[in-house]
Scaffold this motif. Structure first.
Motif, short mmCIF file in Angstrom:
data_model
loop_
_atom_site.label_atom_id
_atom_site.label_comp_id
_atom_site.label_asym_id
_atom_site.label_seq_id
_atom_site.Cartn_x
_atom_site.Cartn_y
_atom_site.Cartn_z
N ARG A 230 0.80 -1.23 0.00
CA ARG A 230 0.00 0.00 0.00
C ARG A 230 0.83 1.27 0.00
O ARG A 230 0.39 2.30 -0.51
N ASP A 231 2.02 1.22 0.58
CA ASP A 231 2.78 2.45 0.80
C ASP A 231 4.23 2.33 0.34
O ASP A 231 4.76 1.24 0.17
N TRP A 232 4.86 3.49 0.13
CA TRP A 232 6.28 3.55 -0.16
C TRP A 232 6.90 4.73 0.59
O TRP A 232 6.20 5.65 1.01
N HIS A 233 8.20 4.62 0.77
CA HIS A 233 8.93 5.59 1.57
C HIS A 233 9.76 6.47 0.64
O HIS A 233 10.57 5.95 -0.13
N TRP A 234 9.54 7.79 0.71
CA TRP A 234 10.33 8.74 -0.06
C TRP A 234 11.33 9.41 0.85
O TRP A 234 10.99 9.81 1.97
N GLN A 235 12.58 9.50 0.43
CA GLN A 235 13.60 10.11 1.28
C GLN A 235 14.56 10.94 0.44
O GLN A 235 15.02 10.52 -0.63
N ALA A 236 14.82 12.13 0.90
CA ALA A 236 15.86 12.99 0.35
C ALA A 236 16.65 13.53 1.53
O ALA A 236 16.30 13.26 2.68
N SER A 237 17.69 14.27 1.27
CA SER A 237 18.54 14.73 2.36
C SER A 237 17.74 15.54 3.37
O SER A 237 17.21 16.61 3.06
N GLY A 238 17.66 15.01 4.60
CA GLY A 238 16.96 15.70 5.67
C GLY A 238 15.46 15.73 5.56
O GLY A 238 14.80 16.47 6.29
N ASP A 239 14.90 14.95 4.69
CA ASP A 239 13.45 14.96 4.47
C ASP A 239 13.00 13.55 4.13
O ASP A 239 13.70 12.83 3.40
N ALA A 240 11.87 13.15 4.66
CA ALA A 240 11.34 11.81 4.37
C ALA A 240 9.85 11.80 4.63
O ALA A 240 9.34 12.60 5.42
N CYS A 241 9.15 10.89 3.94
CA CYS A 241 7.71 10.80 4.12
C CYS A 241 7.23 9.46 3.57
O CYS A 241 7.86 8.87 2.69
N ILE A 242 6.09 9.01 4.07
CA ILE A 242 5.42 7.82 3.55
C ILE A 242 4.27 8.28 2.65
O ILE A 242 3.45 9.11 3.06
N PHE A 243 4.22 7.73 1.44
CA PHE A 243 3.14 8.07 0.51
C PHE A 243 2.45 6.79 0.03
O PHE A 243 3.05 5.71 0.05
N PRO A 244 1.20 6.89 -0.43
CA PRO A 244 0.51 5.71 -0.95
C PRO A 244 1.09 5.29 -2.30
O PRO A 244 1.63 6.11 -3.04
N MET A 245 0.95 4.01 -2.60
CA MET A 245 1.42 3.51 -3.88
C MET A 245 0.67 4.20 -5.03
O MET A 245 -0.52 4.47 -4.94
N PRO A 246 1.37 4.49 -6.11
CA PRO A 246 0.69 5.12 -7.26
C PRO A 246 -0.30 4.15 -7.92
O PRO A 246 -0.11 2.92 -7.87
N ALA A 247 -1.31 4.71 -8.55
CA ALA A 247 -2.19 3.87 -9.38
C ALA A 247 -1.44 3.38 -10.60
O ALA A 247 -1.74 2.31 -11.14
N LEU A 248 -0.47 4.15 -11.06
CA LEU A 248 0.37 3.72 -12.19
C LEU A 248 1.26 2.58 -11.72
O LEU A 248 2.02 2.72 -10.77
#
Length: 434
Positions: A230-248
């Protein structure tokens, strides 16, 4: 000056042949006409997206995110699948015939003796319409390459290169290094260049460094990691968040989505977007013909893949979303494409081929395509058909006898377009979705 034409189809037919060359990579002519038109777009943030594959999906993510945040978006993509209008979207809506004709009329009046290609007409029309509509952010997809593409007449505030691989070598060069240099030319001094290709050719960071762009690379400066279904983890320097899986669907779409999220973060000071809007945009972004799945038993898969890298991504998606039963392919390709390189990663997933011809100067007959597949070592059964509709009909008939779990339609935007026009496919939304 009276209008040259009153009907959109007449404008487009004329533009197809009005310029001596169908593709004439150069910025001089389009810049001159753009300067004369002077659409009031100063101060409007511009994101330009180049790359061998993944451009349309990345634009779709950006468009959906900014729309979810309440911004009036202007998105320009090419080519279209069914209607020319698809190329220009304002707040997600397509312009009507009258708006396009009016834009062409203004361009015609402004251009004087300057000749324009079909693509240049469309690019200028998009900019005129975006300005008229008061768009708050422009998301522009490069048509071919980057350095001399008409879209590059506009200075972007942020640029994205989705991937670099072999395609359009007759215009861009025969190596990834040469092609990468062409695409990297969309970068601007002091502005971000997001490079989604995890292994870009050296020419990309080298050009970015030469012009003073700020490079952010996937896998080094930002990354996307699946958490669960259902979810994926996005991370960049000093920033991160959990977002839902794309419909694509597909692993590569996480990379495209991650690049869009990073772009939104980079422009946050000018276009404020909260995480809820990003999540909504990622979840709802749609683009037709990219691993688009319709129906059941058999499932029909539509994909515009037409180069080796796109075929490798498509093969990975077929493995990631298996179905019971055999798989048939409906394939039609332009004659100047690398048929051997496209079928190689997919051959083990295909149990039978229905080949079709494509008309036009760059077209290829089914028999010519069959010869190229045989030369590439394809050993499965091959049947040749006059057009894509006939190939789809034959695959449909074969599926009716049972044992077919999937029909894969791919090889070109034109292939998917003709399959959609055949009236033989399950309706959109009848199946696993886009």
């Amino acid at each position: 000056m009276s209008a040259r034409f009153s009907r959109l189809e007449d404008w487009l037919a004329w533009q197809e042949t009005a310029h001596p060359k169908k593709i004439d990579l150069s910025l001089d002519r389009v810049r001159e006409v753009l300067q004369r038109l002077a659409p009031p777009l100063a101060g409007v943030p511009v994101i330009t997206v180049a790359g061998t594959n993944g451009k349309g999906s990345t634009v779709a993510f950006l468009e959906a995110i900014y729309r979810a945040a309440g911004y009036r978006t202007g998105a320009y993509t090419s080519p279209h699948l069914l209607r020319y209008h698809e190329r220009i979207r304002i707040a997600g809506q397509l312009p009507d015939d009258a708006a396009l004709c009016a834009a062409f009329e203004r361009i015609d009046a402004a251009r004087g003796a300057v000749s324009l290609t079909y693509f240049e007409w469309g690019t200028l029309a998009a900019l005129v319409l975006f300005a008229d509509a008061g768009c708050q952010v422009l998301i522009l997809e490069v048509g071919l390459g980057g350095r001399l593409d008409a879209v590059n007449a506009v200075d972007p505030d942020l640029a994205i290169i989705t991937s670099v691989d072999l395609d359009h070598q007759q215009f861009l060069g025969d190596t990834r290094e040469a092609i990468g240099a062409e695409k990297a030319a969309i970068a601007r001094p002091g502005r971000p260049l997001i490079v989604a290709d995890p292994d870009p050719p050296a020419s990309v960071p080298a050009h970015a460094a030469a012009v003073g762009a700020t490079v952010m690379r996937y896998g080094t400066d930002y990354v996307a990691t699946p958490v669960d279904e259902r979810d994926w983890h996005w991370q960049a320097s000093g920033d991160a968040c959990i977002f839902p899986m794309p419909a694509l669907a597909g692993a590569v779409q996480l990379r495209n989505a991650a690049s869009a999220v990073l772009a939104v973060r980079c422009l946050q000071a000018r276009l404020s977007v909260n995480d809820a809007a990003i999540a909504q945009g990622v979840r709802t972004a749609q683009v037709a013909g990219r691993f688009e799945r319709r129906g059941h038993a058999p499932e029909w898969v539509l994909d515009v893949a037409h180069n080796p890298e796109a075929a490798r991504n498509l093969a990975a998606n077929l493995r990631a979303y298996p179905v019971a039963g055999r798989t048939l392919a409906v394939l039609a390709m332009l004659g100047d494409k690398d048929a051997a390189g496209v079928v190689a990663p997919l051959a083990d997933s295909i149990d039978g081929w229905h080949l079709a011809g494509l008309a036009g100067p760059r077209g290829s007959s089914a028999e010519q395509l069959a010869a190229r597949l045989c030369a590439a070592g394809v050993s499965q059964a091959i049947a040749c058909h006059g057009d894509v509709a006939a190939a789809c009909r034959a695959a449909q008939g074969a599926a009716a006898t049972g044992g077919i779990g999937r029909v894969l339609v791919f090889g070109s935007f034109v292939t998917v377009e003709q399959a959609l026009r055949s009236g033989l496919l399950p309706a959109a939304g009848d199946g696993a979705g886009l």
